[in-house]
Scaffold this motif. Structure first.
Motif, PDB file in Angstrom:
ATOM      1  N   GLN A   1       0.867  -1.160  -0.126  1.00 14.65           N
ATOM      2  CA  GLN A   1      -0.052  -0.146   0.116  1.00 14.65           C
ATOM      3  C   GLN A   1       0.668   1.260  -0.016  1.00 14.65           C
ATOM      4  O   GLN A   1       2.078   1.260   0.479  1.00 14.65           O
ATOM      5  CB  GLN A   1      -0.984  -0.131   1.162  1.00 14.65           C
ATOM      6  N   LYS A   2       0.041   2.319  -0.360  1.00  6.87           N
ATOM      7  CA  LYS A   2       0.994   3.665  -0.488  1.00  6.87           C
ATOM      8  C   LYS A   2       1.565   3.988   0.963  1.00  6.87           C
ATOM      9  O   LYS A   2       0.701   3.714   1.763  1.00  6.87           O
ATOM     10  CB  LYS A   2       0.143   4.650  -0.878  1.00  6.87           C
ATOM     11  N   LYS A   3       2.454   4.697   1.128  1.00  5.54           N
ATOM     12  CA  LYS A   3       2.954   5.048   2.573  1.00  5.54           C
ATOM     13  C   LYS A   3       1.948   6.120   3.247  1.00  5.54           C
ATOM     14  O   LYS A   3       1.730   5.646   4.411  1.00  5.54           O
ATOM     15  CB  LYS A   3       4.505   5.745   2.471  1.00  5.54           C
ATOM     16  N   SER A   4       1.428   6.801   2.561  1.00  2.00           N
ATOM     17  CA  SER A   4       0.325   7.834   3.172  1.00  2.00           C
ATOM     18  C   SER A   4      -0.864   7.016   3.673  1.00  2.00           C
ATOM     19  O   SER A   4      -1.288   7.066   4.687  1.00  2.00           O
ATOM     20  CB  SER A   4      -0.183   8.860   2.256  1.00  2.00           C
ATOM     21  N   ASP A   5      -1.386   6.035   2.984  1.00  2.00           N
ATOM     22  CA  ASP A   5      -2.505   5.038   3.382  1.00  2.00           C
ATOM     23  C   ASP A   5      -1.976   4.210   4.560  1.00  2.00           C
ATOM     24  O   ASP A   5      -2.766   4.008   5.523  1.00  2.00           O
ATOM     25  CB  ASP A   5      -2.809   4.003   2.123  1.00  2.00           C
ATOM     26  N   ARG A   6      -0.858   3.682   4.700  1.00  2.00           N
ATOM     27  CA  ARG A   6      -0.318   2.918   5.709  1.00  2.00           C
ATOM     28  C   ARG A   6      -0.036   3.894   6.960  1.00  2.00           C
ATOM     29  O   ARG A   6      -0.628   3.404   8.009  1.00  2.00           O
ATOM     30  CB  ARG A   6       1.014   2.510   5.399  1.00  2.00           C
ATOM     31  N   ASP A   7       0.288   4.883   6.847  1.00  2.00           N
ATOM     32  CA  ASP A   7       0.357   5.670   7.897  1.00  2.00           C
ATOM     33  C   ASP A   7      -0.921   6.415   8.483  1.00  2.00           C
ATOM     34  O   ASP A   7      -1.100   6.359   9.605  1.00  2.00           O
ATOM     35  CB  ASP A   7       1.277   7.115   7.495  1.00  2.00           C
ATOM     36  N   ALA A   8      -1.922   6.448   7.701  1.00  2.00           N
ATOM     37  CA  ALA A   8      -3.242   6.803   8.029  1.00  2.00           C
ATOM     38  C   ALA A   8      -3.785   5.674   8.841  1.00  2.00           C
ATOM     39  O   ALA A   8      -4.550   5.880   9.731  1.00  2.00           O
ATOM     40  CB  ALA A   8      -3.962   7.282   7.021  1.00  2.00           C
TER      41      ALA A   8
END
Length: 313
Positions: free
Chosen positions: A195-202
């Protein structure tokens, strides 16, 4: 009156009888009579479980609604008619006595008991419809769980020669489940990392901001407690749910007319859910295969409760 525990409630007698039954079961398997194999196996499992309960106290297997049996559990034999608890009650009690005997184990044992009752008390033939793969591995796992609690080995119950085949079945079943869990954890780890890093962090931040009680709807069974831990796949905030297996008062503090007590509860986990990567694990065996500690201690402060009036003054 003779003061001795009746054989129906005696742990050693209850241990010896299923040894005979399980040998009958194994003979039926060799002869290809698989319905009778399951019938004798179900009887052996129930009696082995009752032996485990009775080893703690005979009253745990005595029918509480039959006063003669309750007397017998205390070594007072008012009658030769001694009744024991049903299989359903037995397996419910084992779940609280043996942490490894979790809800998944209990559900299997309940089902084999129901099939046994239908086989014996009706015209149905439920055992004919069951393939070995559908029940045999779970059966030997349940037996092993009970024997382990009694600090006994399969060899001591079956005899060295007779234990060879069941132990091989048990090990093969454990190995298959272990591989399944390891692959499941690995797959969820890989899927999350794609998954995209931004999605993982969210997703990680959203889970971190919540507490266990907010995720009760994740679990498939109604448990007594939930608590958080790190997910073995995505390392996010995940949750375990389980039951209480013991409780100890570690401190008491008076406060006016009330008393506050600090209680330590020991919990045993049975189900794992991760809201971040969606990894799900069911049963103490799967949790252990994933490297998750199934025990948890919870400290609670509460007001001490006193017994109400008896109402007989």
């Amino acid at each position: 009156m003779k003061s001795s525990v009746a054989p129906a409630l005696d742990s050693e007698a209850l241990y010896a009888k299923p040894r005979l039954y399980i040998r009958k079961a194994l003979v039926r398997k060799v002869d290809g009579e698989l319905d009778e194999y399951q019938l004798w196996a179900s009887l052996a499992l129930e009696l082995l479980g009752k032996s485990a309960l009775a080893s703690h106290h005979p009253s745990l297997v005595a029918d509480p609604n039959h006063y003669q049996s309750m007397f017998a559990a205390s070594g007072i034999n008012l009658s030769t008619d001694v009744k024991t608890i049903t299989a359903k009650t037995l397996y419910a009690r084992l779940r609280h006595l043996i942490p490894r005997f979790d809800e998944k184990n209990k559900e299997f044992c309940d089902q084999i008991a129901l099939r046994r009752n239908a086989e014996l008390h009706s015209g149905a033939t439920p055992f004919n419809a069951m393939s070995l793969d559908a029940w045999e591995g779970y059966f030997w796992y349940a037996c092993d769980t009970i024997l382990d609690h009694m600090k006994l080995e399969m060899e001591s119950w079956l005899g060295t020669a007779d234990s060879t085949a069941p132990k091989a079945i048990l090990e093969a079943s454990k190995s298959a489940r272990r591989q399944s869990v390891e692959l499941r954890v690995e797959r969820h780890q890989e899927d999350f990392s794609r998954q995209k890093k931004s999605d993982r962090d969210a997703a990680l931040a959203a889970a971190e901001a919540k507490e266990a009680f907010q995720y009760r709807n994740l679990f498939t069974r109604l448990m007594e407690e939930e608590w958080s831990l790190e997910c073995p796949a995505c390392h996010g905030k995940a949750y375990l749910a389980g039951i209480q297996v013991s409780e100890d008062v570690v401190d008491t503090q008076p406060d006016g007319y009330t008393v506050w007590e600090t209680v330590e509860k020991e919990l045993s986990a049975e189900e794992f859910k991760c809201p971040v990567c969606k990894l799900a694990l069911d049963g103490t065996d799967e949790l252990e295969y994933a490297g998750i500690d199934t025990y948890h201690t919870l400290s609670v402060e509460r007001e001490m409760e006193f017994e109400p009036d008896y109402g007989n003054d």
